[in-house]
Design a protein around this motif. Sequence first.
Motif, PDB file in Angstrom:
ATOM      1  N   HIS A 198       0.821  -1.108  -0.002  1.00 45.42           N
ATOM      2  CA  HIS A 198       0.057  -0.068   0.217  1.00 45.42           C
ATOM      3  C   HIS A 198       0.718   1.079  -0.052  1.00 45.42           C
ATOM      4  O   HIS A 198       1.902   1.423   0.497  1.00 45.42           O
ATOM      5  N   THR A 230       1.071   5.435   0.808  1.00 47.51           N
ATOM      6  CA  THR A 230       0.163   6.465   1.516  1.00 47.51           C
ATOM      7  C   THR A 230      -0.045   7.513   0.135  1.00 47.51           C
ATOM      8  O   THR A 230      -0.815   8.697   0.458  1.00 47.51           O
ATOM      9  N   TYR A 242     -13.373   8.924   6.392  1.00 51.39           N
ATOM     10  CA  TYR A 242     -12.595   9.555   5.204  1.00 51.39           C
ATOM     11  C   TYR A 242     -13.034  10.856   4.511  1.00 51.39           C
ATOM     12  O   TYR A 242     -12.721  11.634   4.304  1.00 51.39           O
ATOM     13  N   ARG A 282     -13.431  13.500   6.750  1.00 50.94           N
ATOM     14  CA  ARG A 282     -11.942  14.181   6.975  1.00 50.94           C
ATOM     15  C   ARG A 282     -11.843  14.998   5.988  1.00 50.94           C
ATOM     16  O   ARG A 282     -11.054  16.057   6.131  1.00 50.94           O
ATOM     17  N   LEU A 303      -5.018   8.979  12.632  1.00 50.57           N
ATOM     18  CA  LEU A 303      -6.088   9.055  11.519  1.00 50.57           C
ATOM     19  C   LEU A 303      -5.789   8.348  10.408  1.00 50.57           C
ATOM     20  O   LEU A 303      -6.511   7.530   9.941  1.00 50.57           O
ATOM     21  N   ILE A 304      -4.602   8.899   9.814  1.00 49.87           N
ATOM     22  CA  ILE A 304      -4.043   8.036   8.626  1.00 49.87           C
ATOM     23  C   ILE A 304      -3.781   6.708   8.850  1.00 49.87           C
ATOM     24  O   ILE A 304      -3.911   5.690   8.004  1.00 49.87           O
ATOM     25  N   SER A 327      -6.917   4.605   9.150  1.00 51.36           N
ATOM     26  CA  SER A 327      -7.554   4.584   8.020  1.00 51.36           C
ATOM     27  C   SER A 327      -6.902   3.374   6.922  1.00 51.36           C
ATOM     28  O   SER A 327      -7.653   2.630   6.487  1.00 51.36           O
ATOM     29  N   ILE A 328      -5.617   3.562   6.868  1.00 49.46           N
ATOM     30  CA  ILE A 328      -4.948   2.471   5.986  1.00 49.46           C
ATOM     31  C   ILE A 328      -4.916   1.112   6.706  1.00 49.46           C
ATOM     32  O   ILE A 328      -5.269   0.304   5.978  1.00 49.46           O
ATOM     33  N   LYS A 375      -7.970  -1.185   6.474  1.00 55.54           N
ATOM     34  CA  LYS A 375      -8.187  -1.579   5.126  1.00 55.54           C
ATOM     35  C   LYS A 375      -7.334  -2.821   5.012  1.00 55.54           C
ATOM     36  O   LYS A 375      -7.720  -3.892   4.458  1.00 55.54           O
ATOM     37  N   PHE A 422       1.352  13.401   2.030  1.00 63.30           N
ATOM     38  CA  PHE A 422       0.692  13.891   3.577  1.00 63.30           C
ATOM     39  C   PHE A 422       1.964  14.130   4.242  1.00 63.30           C
ATOM     40  O   PHE A 422       1.945  15.198   5.227  1.00 63.30           O
TER      41      PHE A 422
END
Length: 435
Positions: free
Chosen positions: A81, A83, A164, A167, A178-179, A182-183, A186, A206
Amino acid sequence: MTIYEIITKKKHNVELSTEEINWVVAGFTSGSIPDYQMSALLMAVCFCSLSDRETVDLTMAMARSGDMIKPETGGFNVDKHSTGGVGDKTTLIVAPIAAACGVFVPKMSGRGLGHTGGTIDKLESIPGFSTELPYEKFIENVRKIGLAVAGQTGSLVPADKKIYALRNATATVDSIPLICSSIMSKKLATGADGIVLDVKVGDGAFMKNTADAEKLAEAMVRVGRLAGRKCTAVLTNMEKPLGRAVGNSLEVIEAIEALKGNAPDDLREVSLALAAEMLFTAGKGTSEECFAMSEKAVSSGAALEKLREMIMLQGGDPAVIDDYGLFAQAEHTKEIFAAEDGFITGISCEATGMISLRLGAGRQTKESEIDPTAGIVFDKTVGDKVRKGDRLAVLYTSSDCDFEEISKDFGKVFSYGTKENCPKEKNVIKIIKGY
Ligand code: URA
């Protein structure tokens, strides 16, 4: 328990309990907590942050908000993944490399908003290619060739979709916990045994500096470890677009070229580092051996063959690999030339992303249609010496956009200076292993 009390606690920097976090996530996902109260809580998190324990609790609560799948491929499943960055087509390169080396890559990917589409939009620029695979077919393909890329189903991590979106609208995206939640929610919900995270650092990411990127990377690998997954983060440079192409079919073509051994240096280094970590998490050898195996998968053509097999199994025309004329062609192109002599000291990711979006390569709203032909291919990059009149890039579009105006604004993407002003950052900055 009330949401008012929970917001007040977080505003005063008091740790929330596991029960409170579970209650908030369930309540917001079901609609019993309204947007305005969730927004207030998210803003309080931006200012006061979350402890490690709270971050893990939030991630797990989000992951469990929908289906939790465990791909029954019969092997060790590795996910990768990023960012997010400009020109980031590494999934299209590293997934076939890893599969060619015997790792299973059941990749579920999103579309999202942005300056280009996501991985599945990029793949859909291949004529006939389908990412809408029934789950059984998705698993069957991975069992057969080690690799499949499909769109995410609606039932995975609904909490993240809602949080998301909120946000994005309330300036609360750039919070490390929070990032991270979120990542990682998933990644945990899609059941990978090994997770390799590409954490981008720089103007186009980010995380604008290495210290913040390290904090995010450490938070994510810690959550991965606590959830029993093998997780590694690779910090990579995003001070300029990655590689030379930005767009959907344009990035697929650059990825194919990379698998033919013709990647620009930055794309090659970042892709090999990520692929090697994917092999390492799957226990394929030492770091050095995994790097050498990844290089060999490219030089032998095995990774390119994996991509060809995947395109065939997902209904696409594999002949695109040998004939880029089979992709839809842009109706309009425009060459951009250097206005002055000098060295290119910078290519702004933000400005490049905006131009790409205006050309039609990305989505401004969820409903926007992507122009698969649109984008930019750079001839020159940071550190190159240019003379007035040298070609810097070509812009492509088939959309009804103001091409003349966009071409004029494109000049702002570059900064010029002397050789000494050219940055010398590493492409792969650091690797943080979580196990
Ligand atoms: N990517 C995500 O999926 N979530 C974030 O919060 C940021 C980047």
